[in-house]
Design an enzyme around this catalytic site. Structure first.
Site, PDB file in Angstrom:
ATOM      1  N   HIS A 106       0.799  -1.241  -0.009  1.00  0.00           N
ATOM      2  CA  HIS A 106      -0.140   0.087  -0.020  1.00  0.00           C
ATOM      3  C   HIS A 106       0.772   1.211   0.079  1.00  0.00           C
ATOM      4  CE1 HIS A 106      -3.502  -2.609   0.107  1.00  0.00           C
ATOM      5  NE2 HIS A 106      -3.485  -2.366   1.689  1.00  0.00           N
ATOM      6  N   HIS A 108     -10.206   1.230   0.413  1.00  0.00           N
ATOM      7  CA  HIS A 108     -10.034   0.166   1.322  1.00  0.00           C
ATOM      8  C   HIS A 108     -11.090  -0.088   2.552  1.00  0.00           C
ATOM      9  CE1 HIS A 108      -7.982  -3.131   3.097  1.00  0.00           C
ATOM     10  NE2 HIS A 108      -6.748  -2.946   2.621  1.00  0.00           N
ATOM     11  N   GLU A 136     -11.594  -4.693  -2.878  1.00  0.00           N
ATOM     12  CA  GLU A 136     -10.699  -3.512  -3.314  1.00  0.00           C
ATOM     13  C   GLU A 136     -10.325  -3.684  -4.816  1.00  0.00           C
ATOM     14  OE1 GLU A 136      -7.012  -3.694  -0.824  1.00  0.00           O
ATOM     15  OE2 GLU A 136      -8.357  -5.316  -0.068  1.00  0.00           O
TER      16      GLU A 136
END
Length: 389
Positions: free
Chosen positions: A141, A212, A354
């Site tokens: 991420h 998310h 996602e």
């Protein structure tokens, strides 16, 4: 996707914690979900942080903070008309900002690169690049100070739209290029939250953005989501190893617990540890290769995935132009984090959906590219549409 190991706190959060703790239990409650705007009103890295509220005529409400572009609450009516918050999160900015004691990706607009990059290694424009590693030796991420821990500039032109902009400098978490990225949240009259991501760069780089949010359509985080019915419009998925890294294989879902082409209860196989992929991930934490993506183009008019709670009757349909969707079933929530209203978030308290490029796409030959060059424009689209079944 969870089980994140943060190892630095370099965002000037001490100031944030001091300014936010005084209003953590503030009485300035002005949202349907019960959030206090005062509990989000602060400054981080000399940038103003606030809570923004979107609403429509149907009683749907979405609350978003520009810290990380996070969806804090998302309220929809259930089958009895009860307004129900269906996402996990915190009710104050101090917890969101504290990546040491309460690390999370709850509701965040992830960037620069959602999901994992193998060992943090990239080759872009012939140059080898080493990114920071923050998850089992991989870059997850965007690294330990990815955009979920940075402040977006915010504009709210009307009560149903929020426009967020991130100016990410060349070298941000070692990614190349000065990048201007935008996230646009639009709450539609048909109870859909329409999310558009765009980005430009002055140097070749990689971009892979997503949202998310942790969905609990039961409307009660004390009730796990194993009863929820999941559908994924995908014939294939990308297996991963014990470090959650994709192996490079694209495998058929046929005759495996990964087959959700017919709506299936998450609990049917989420604990089937006889299947190595589920054992490795402690549940589902995998990317599915969407059938809605063909010949380099995604069809965001067709349902890519859906989630349904028989308890509340709330249905969530996901539409996207992206090639993949990562489904994560809250495998590493362990009750040690208390979220909104002080509720402890236990294992399987939520499901993430996602939409994104496949994990580690830059290092997998032939997978849909995440590269972005000067003069090009990154575009990603996701719709979360809610209804009652």
């Amino acid at each position: 996707m969870k089980n994140i190991k943060f190892n630095i706190l370099n965002l000037g959060l001490a100031c944030c914690l001091l300014s936010a703790c005084g209003v953590k239990n503030g009485s300035n409650v002005s949202t349907i979900s019960g959030l206090s705007e005062a509990a989000f009103d602060t400054t981080i890295n000399q940038k103003a942080v606030k809570l923004y509220t979107l609403n429509n005529k149907n009683g749907m409400e979405v609350c978003i903070t520009n810290f990380g572009g996070r969806i804090v609450s998302l309220v929809v009516p259930d089958k009895n008309g009860k307004q129900t918050d269906v996402v996990l999160g915190y009710d104050n900015i101090a917890q969101y900002a504290d990546s040491v004691n309460s690390p999370s990706d709850f509701g965040a607009a992830i960037g620069r690169y959602a999901n994992r990059i193998n060992k943090g290694k990239l080759q872009i424009a012939g140059k080898n690049i080493q990114l920071p590693t923050n998850n089992y030796g991989h870059c997850l991420h965007g690294g330990p100070s990815g955009w979920q821990y940075q402040v977006y500039d915010a504009k709210q032109p009307n009560d149903s739209t929020l426009e967020l902009t991130m100016l990410s400098k060349d070298g941000d978490n070692n990614f190349p290029g000065n990048v201007t990225a935008t996230v646009s949240y639009v709450l539609r009259s048909n109870n859909s939250l329409d999310i558009t991501y765009t980005a430009t760069t002055d140097k070749e780089t990689v971009i892979n953005m997503t949202n998310h949010s942790y969905f609990n359509l039961n409307g009660d985080p004390t009730k796990d989501i194993e009863n929820c019915i999941l559908y994924i419009n995908a014939d294939n998925y990308t297996p991963s190893d014990s470090t959650y890294m994709t192996t490079g294989e694209i495998a058929k879902v046929d005759n495996t617990p990964m087959d959700f082409r017919k709506p299936t209860a998450i609990g049917k196989d989420v604990n089937n540890f006889k299947f190595d992929q589920i054992k490795n991930a402690n549940g589902f934490d995998h990317n599915w290769c969407l059938n809605t993506y063909k010949d380099g183009k995604g069809d965001d008019t067709k349902v890519a995935a859906s989630l349904y709670s028989p308890l509340t009757g709330i249905m969530l349909e996901v539409y996207t132009n992206e090639p993949g969707i990562q489904v994560y079933t809250g495998n590493f929530l362990n009750g040690k984090i208390n979220g909104k209203k002080g509720i402890a978030y236990n294992k399987r308290a939520a499901c993430c959906l996602e939409t994104q490029k496949y994990p580690d796409t830059p290092n997998k030959k032939g997978w849909p590219t995440a590269n972005l060059k000067p003069g090009e424009k990154y575009y990603s689209h996701c719709i979360f549409k809610f209804s009652i079944k």
